[in-house]
Design a protein around this motif. Structure first.
Motif, PDB file in Angstrom:
ATOM      1  N   CYS A   1      12.416  -1.570   3.438  1.00  0.00           N
ATOM      2  CA  CYS A   1      11.171  -1.079   4.027  1.00  0.00           C
ATOM      3  C   CYS A   1      11.229  -1.317   5.527  1.00  0.00           C
ATOM      4  N   PHE A   2      11.072  -0.269   6.304  1.00  0.00           N
ATOM      5  CA  PHE A   2      11.119  -0.390   7.753  1.00  0.00           C
ATOM      6  C   PHE A   2       9.713  -0.374   8.334  1.00  0.00           C
TER       7      PHE A   2
ATOM      8  N   ASP B   1      13.879  13.361   8.276  1.00  0.00           N
ATOM      9  CA  ASP B   1      13.751  13.552   9.727  1.00  0.00           C
ATOM     10  C   ASP B   1      13.105  12.313  10.351  1.00  0.00           C
ATOM     11  N   PRO B   2      13.846  11.503  11.100  1.00  0.00           N
ATOM     12  CA  PRO B   2      13.263  10.301  11.714  1.00  0.00           C
ATOM     13  C   PRO B   2      12.122  10.608  12.675  1.00  0.00           C
ATOM     14  N   GLY B   3      12.061  11.840  13.163  1.00  0.00           N
ATOM     15  CA  GLY B   3      10.996  12.214  14.082  1.00  0.00           C
ATOM     16  C   GLY B   3       9.615  12.208  13.453  1.00  0.00           C
ATOM     17  N   LEU B   4       9.545  12.110  12.132  1.00  0.00           N
ATOM     18  CA  LEU B   4       8.247  12.066  11.452  1.00  0.00           C
ATOM     19  C   LEU B   4       7.569  10.707  11.603  1.00  0.00           C
ATOM     20  N   ALA B   5       8.335   9.685  11.958  1.00  0.00           N
ATOM     21  CA  ALA B   5       7.812   8.316  11.954  1.00  0.00           C
ATOM     22  C   ALA B   5       7.198   7.932  13.293  1.00  0.00           C
ATOM     23  N   ASP B   6       6.183   7.064  13.226  1.00  0.00           N
ATOM     24  CA  ASP B   6       5.595   6.456  14.413  1.00  0.00           C
ATOM     25  C   ASP B   6       5.134   5.050  14.047  1.00  0.00           C
ATOM     26  N   MET B   7       4.355   4.398  14.908  1.00  0.00           N
ATOM     27  CA  MET B   7       3.924   3.028  14.655  1.00  0.00           C
ATOM     28  C   MET B   7       2.944   2.918  13.493  1.00  0.00           C
TER      29      MET B   7
ATOM     30  N   ALA C   1       0.831  -1.207   0.000  1.00  0.00           N
ATOM     31  CA  ALA C   1       0.000   0.000   0.000  1.00  0.00           C
ATOM     32  C   ALA C   1       0.865   1.256   0.000  1.00  0.00           C
ATOM     33  N   VAL C   2       1.922   1.230   0.804  1.00  0.00           N
ATOM     34  CA  VAL C   2       2.834   2.376   0.855  1.00  0.00           C
ATOM     35  C   VAL C   2       3.553   2.557  -0.469  1.00  0.00           C
ATOM     36  N   ALA C   3       4.010   1.469  -1.065  1.00  0.00           N
ATOM     37  CA  ALA C   3       4.697   1.564  -2.348  1.00  0.00           C
ATOM     38  C   ALA C   3       3.806   2.181  -3.418  1.00  0.00           C
ATOM     39  N   ALA C   4       2.516   1.829  -3.396  1.00  0.00           N
ATOM     40  CA  ALA C   4       1.591   2.394  -4.379  1.00  0.00           C
ATOM     41  C   ALA C   4       1.415   3.893  -4.179  1.00  0.00           C
TER      42      ALA C   4
ATOM     43  N   VAL D   1       8.578   3.381   6.483  1.00  0.00           N
ATOM     44  CA  VAL D   1       9.626   4.162   5.830  1.00  0.00           C
ATOM     45  C   VAL D   1      10.316   3.290   4.790  1.00  0.00           C
ATOM     46  N   VAL D   2      10.470   3.830   3.579  1.00  0.00           N
ATOM     47  CA  VAL D   2      11.110   3.101   2.488  1.00  0.00           C
ATOM     48  C   VAL D   2      12.373   3.851   2.069  1.00  0.00           C
TER      49      VAL D   2
END
Length: 480
Positions: A393-394, A445-451, A350-353, A455-456
């Motif tokens: 992909c993380f 910015d890694p701070g943008l990520a959450d559960m 879904a993220v890749a799309a 991240v690709v």
């Protein structure tokens, strides 16, 4: 759920009013040829805003004849008016599930589960009439319905016995045979050394009737001049469907997932995921909800419910086998139950799309959660992906209690990739509130990520083309 099928402007307006008035209604606005069959599969009832002729033509191919319907075993979910009793209350509407003969009341329908197994033995040349009469009399004397007989069970040596085959055929039953050694291992109340000497097992009729695990003997062995018969009630063989419900959007859930959800009598899953599919469950479905962190317990309960003879669905987001419930459930399931795994659209897909086509070549998926995997192991895997120049992909990149792992992972990749390597992130892919953006390995910015984020990180060949993240296939014919 009630499906509302409309294709005209007036029909859609009427469907919209009904949708607002009926909480369990859902509109199907696709072309009629696609919308009506889908609604027929997914819904309990349909309101069609099409011409009667068009509705009939589209539904007709979906209807099965009265002789082609099959009884599901184990039973599907049963609504509250279904009574499991041999004494329905007079005047109370009910569908009674029973394998016993009952006195029908005016407002009662009976569902006959295929729960009875007739064990039979016969001398060589035993007449079909004698065998059949003995079976019929045994069932009648114990108040059992022949419509609930699943099959006649006997010894392998009797597979070609004409009278036995004919008696079964006249009643619409099949004959199932078992080796003498397997029958000999079944405990029975009335073993016979004479029978053991003749066919290699101390019992044919009772052992064959009790051949399935959990079966209960209802009619002990009885004999005629040339035949023996016993009857047992089998326990349904449980069924576990491990279902991936996709990344969130309903139209990304597969039709097979919907069908399995509606078949299940018990549905287990994370409470948030169960809320997403609540409208797909049939009335009477038992729901087993649990919170985050209870994956092992959830899997164990689902398997236990299936072992008890129930039709069970265990759901997870994305695909059932990717960081989901497939592994813990299948580690516990054995051959005592039937298992089916329903694939789903993963979060990575879904993220890749959303990002473009970042997975166009070799790639790796790595979870940064160290709850179940030691961080040194995760680091080795990230390093291997970096050295192999794989798109990475993380999953689970950060949480309230984990805020440094993603930064460290990016540092490991940066040791093998240029700073301009594209990095894409998507939060809540395919869900309301979806957010996404592209950056680079040096600037992200890694701070943008959450559960809720995936991240690709591209390979050295990944590039941004017209605002989309693309990893070339590197086919030779694409070279200048």
């Amino acid at each position: 759920m009630i499906g509302l099928v409309a294709v005209t402007k007036a029909g859609r307006a009427a469907a919209e009013r009904l949708e607002q008035a009926w909480p369990d209604a859902r509109r199907y606005d696709a072309p009629a040829a696609a919308a009506l069959p889908r609604a027929f599969t997914e819904c309990d009832a349909i309101v069609s805003f099409l011409a009667v002729g068009a509705t009939v033509r589209l539904i007709a191919p979906l209807l099965a004849g009265k002789h082609s319907a099959s009884q599901e075993w184990p039973l599907p979910p049963l609504p509250p008016n279904v009574v499991r009793t041999d004494r329905p209350e007079p005047g109370v509407p009910a569908v009674v599930v029973t394998d016993q003969n009952i006195d029908m009341t005016e407002r009662t329908a009976v569902y006959r589960p295929p729960s009875l197994i007739v064990g039979a033995g016969a001398s060589r040349g035993a007449p079909a009439g004698e065998i059949g009469e003995l079976i019929d009399r045994t069932l009648a004397e114990h108040g059992l319905s022949p419509r609930s007989v699943r099959y006649i069970a006997t010894a392998e040596a009797k597979a070609d016995e004409p009278g036995l085959q004919a008696a079964a055929s006249m009643r619409g039953w099949r004959v199932v045979t078992f080796p003498a050694g397997r029958l000999a291992a079944v405990p029975v109340p009335n073993p016979s050394e004479v029978v053991r000497h003749a066919v290699g097992t101390p019992s044919v009729a009772e052992a064959a009737a009790l051949i399935e695990p959990g079966a209960t003997l209802l009619a002990a062995k009885r004999a005629s001049a040339h035949a023996t018969v016993a009857v047992a009630r089998g326990r349904p063989r449980g069924r576990l469907a491990v279902i991936g419900i996709g990344p969130g959007a309903r139209d990304l859930m597969t039709p097979r997932a919907v069908a399995e959800l509606r078949r299940a009598a018990v549905v287990a899953g994370l409470d948030a995921y169960l809320e997403q599919v609540a409208d797909l469950l049939r009335p009477g479905t038992r729901v087993l909800a649990s919170g985050l962190g209870a994956e092992q317990e959830r899997a164990a309960e689902a398997v236990a419910q299936a072992r008890a003879g129930r039709a069970v669905a265990l759901i997870g987001s994305g695909d059932a086998g990717v960081y989901a419930m497939g592994s813990p459930a299948l580690e516990l399931a054995d051959d005592a139950i039937d298992v089916t795994v329903v694939p789903g659209v993963t979060a990575a897909l879904a993220v890749a799309a959303v990002l473009g086509a970042p997975l166009g070549h070799d790639h790796a998926m790595i979870s940064l959660s160290d709850l179940h995997t030691a961080w040194p192991v995760i680091e080795r895997r990230i390093t291997a992906a970096a050295e192999g120049d794989l798109v990475t992909c993380f999953y689970n990149p950060a949480s309230a209690n984990r805020d440094w792992q993603l930064q460290r992972a990016l540092e490991l990749l940066a040791a093998h990739r240029p700073p301009g390597t594209p990095v894409g992130w998507v939060r809540d892919a395919s869900r309301p509130g979806q957010a996404a953006s592209l950056s680079t390995l040096a600037e992200f910015d890694p701070g943008l990520a959450d559960m809720h984020t995936l991240v690709v990180v591209g390979s050295s060949r990944t590039r941004v083309q017209a605002g989309r993240m693309v990893t070339p296939r590197d086919y030779r014919w694409a070279e200048p």
